[in-house]
Design a protein around this motif. Structure first.
Motif, PDB file in Angstrom:
ATOM      1  N   LEU A 102       0.864  -1.233   0.047  1.00 43.67           N
ATOM      2  CA  LEU A 102      -0.093  -0.020   0.007  1.00 43.67           C
ATOM      3  C   LEU A 102       0.823   1.330  -0.152  1.00 43.67           C
ATOM      4  CD1 LEU A 102      -2.727  -0.859   2.357  1.00 43.67           C
ATOM      5  CD2 LEU A 102      -2.860  -0.905  -0.062  1.00 43.67           C
ATOM      6  N   GLY A 103       2.063   1.205   0.436  1.00 40.41           N
ATOM      7  CA  GLY A 103       3.001   2.393   0.327  1.00 40.41           C
ATOM      8  C   GLY A 103       2.690   3.337   1.392  1.00 40.41           C
ATOM      9  N   GLY A 104       2.207   4.515   0.876  1.00 41.88           N
ATOM     10  CA  GLY A 104       2.071   5.785   1.791  1.00 41.88           C
ATOM     11  C   GLY A 104       0.454   5.936   2.319  1.00 41.88           C
ATOM     12  N   VAL A 105      -0.200   4.947   2.158  1.00 42.99           N
ATOM     13  CA  VAL A 105      -1.584   4.898   2.453  1.00 42.99           C
ATOM     14  C   VAL A 105      -1.577   4.639   3.876  1.00 42.99           C
ATOM     15  CG1 VAL A 105      -4.011   3.776   2.127  1.00 42.99           C
ATOM     16  CG2 VAL A 105      -2.327   4.217   0.301  1.00 42.99           C
ATOM     17  N   GLY A 106      -2.450   5.548   4.675  1.00 44.17           N
ATOM     18  CA  GLY A 106      -2.451   5.623   6.161  1.00 44.17           C
ATOM     19  C   GLY A 106      -3.785   5.056   6.633  1.00 44.17           C
ATOM     20  N   ALA A 107      -3.822   4.920   7.918  1.00 45.48           N
ATOM     21  CA  ALA A 107      -5.163   4.525   8.564  1.00 45.48           C
ATOM     22  C   ALA A 107      -6.480   5.471   8.214  1.00 45.48           C
ATOM     23  CB  ALA A 107      -5.069   4.590  10.036  1.00 45.48           C
ATOM     24  N   GLN A 108      -6.171   6.809   8.058  1.00 47.74           N
ATOM     25  CA  GLN A 108      -7.287   7.545   7.470  1.00 47.74           C
ATOM     26  C   GLN A 108      -7.889   7.171   6.177  1.00 47.74           C
ATOM     27  OE1 GLN A 108      -6.035  11.622   8.203  1.00 47.74           O
ATOM     28  NE2 GLN A 108      -6.761  11.567  10.221  1.00 47.74           N
ATOM     29  N   GLU A 109      -6.906   6.950   5.274  1.00 48.74           N
ATOM     30  CA  GLU A 109      -7.420   6.721   3.952  1.00 48.74           C
ATOM     31  C   GLU A 109      -8.022   5.321   3.630  1.00 48.74           C
ATOM     32  OE1 GLU A 109      -4.195   7.709   4.772  1.00 48.74           O
ATOM     33  OE2 GLU A 109      -3.990   9.724   3.460  1.00 48.74           O
ATOM     34  N   ILE A 110      -7.620   4.362   4.721  1.00 47.52           N
ATOM     35  CA  ILE A 110      -8.080   2.871   4.596  1.00 47.52           C
ATOM     36  C   ILE A 110      -9.575   2.794   5.155  1.00 47.52           C
ATOM     37  CG2 ILE A 110      -8.018   0.553   5.602  1.00 47.52           C
ATOM     38  CD1 ILE A 110      -4.729   1.111   5.339  1.00 47.52           C
ATOM     39  N   LEU A 111      -9.504   3.856   6.109  1.00 53.97           N
ATOM     40  CA  LEU A 111     -11.030   3.975   6.794  1.00 53.97           C
ATOM     41  C   LEU A 111     -12.044   4.532   5.887  1.00 53.97           C
ATOM     42  CD1 LEU A 111     -10.364   5.030  10.417  1.00 53.97           C
ATOM     43  CD2 LEU A 111     -11.432   3.023   9.610  1.00 53.97           C
ATOM     44  N   LEU A 112     -11.382   5.587   5.000  1.00 52.86           N
ATOM     45  CA  LEU A 112     -12.202   6.368   3.927  1.00 52.86           C
ATOM     46  C   LEU A 112     -12.672   5.466   2.848  1.00 52.86           C
ATOM     47  CD1 LEU A 112     -13.296   9.001   3.156  1.00 52.86           C
ATOM     48  CD2 LEU A 112     -11.201   9.364   1.710  1.00 52.86           C
ATOM     49  N   ILE A 113     -11.782   4.509   2.374  1.00 47.97           N
ATOM     50  CA  ILE A 113     -12.089   3.542   1.421  1.00 47.97           C
ATOM     51  C   ILE A 113     -13.081   2.272   1.976  1.00 47.97           C
ATOM     52  CG2 ILE A 113     -11.087   1.433   0.141  1.00 47.97           C
ATOM     53  CD1 ILE A 113      -8.357   3.176  -0.015  1.00 47.97           C
TER      54      ILE A 113
END
Length: 58
Positions: A8-19
């Motif tokens: 995932l590289g630079g994907v953080g927790a907020q991005e994962i929650l948004l997805i």
């Protein structure tokens, strides 16, 4: 788990929650288990195919 994070590289927790929220809204709560089941079957078939090709090469 580390392999997933490296992919995932630079994907953080907020991005994962948004997805995750987007998937929940887009597919609905009742369709997600069926979607994940189909995804799991597809991954299993892909792994089996890779294993078969690897055995043929050896």
């Amino acid at each position: 788990m580390n392999a997933i994070l490296l992919f995932l590289g630079g994907v953080g927790a907020q991005e994962i929650l948004l997805i995750g929220l987007f998937v929940l809204v887009f597919f609905g709560a009742k369709k997600i288990p069926d979607f994940m089941k189909g995804l799991g079957k597809g991954v299993r078939e892909f792994k089996d195919a890779v294993k078969d090709v690897k055995n043929e090469v050896e």
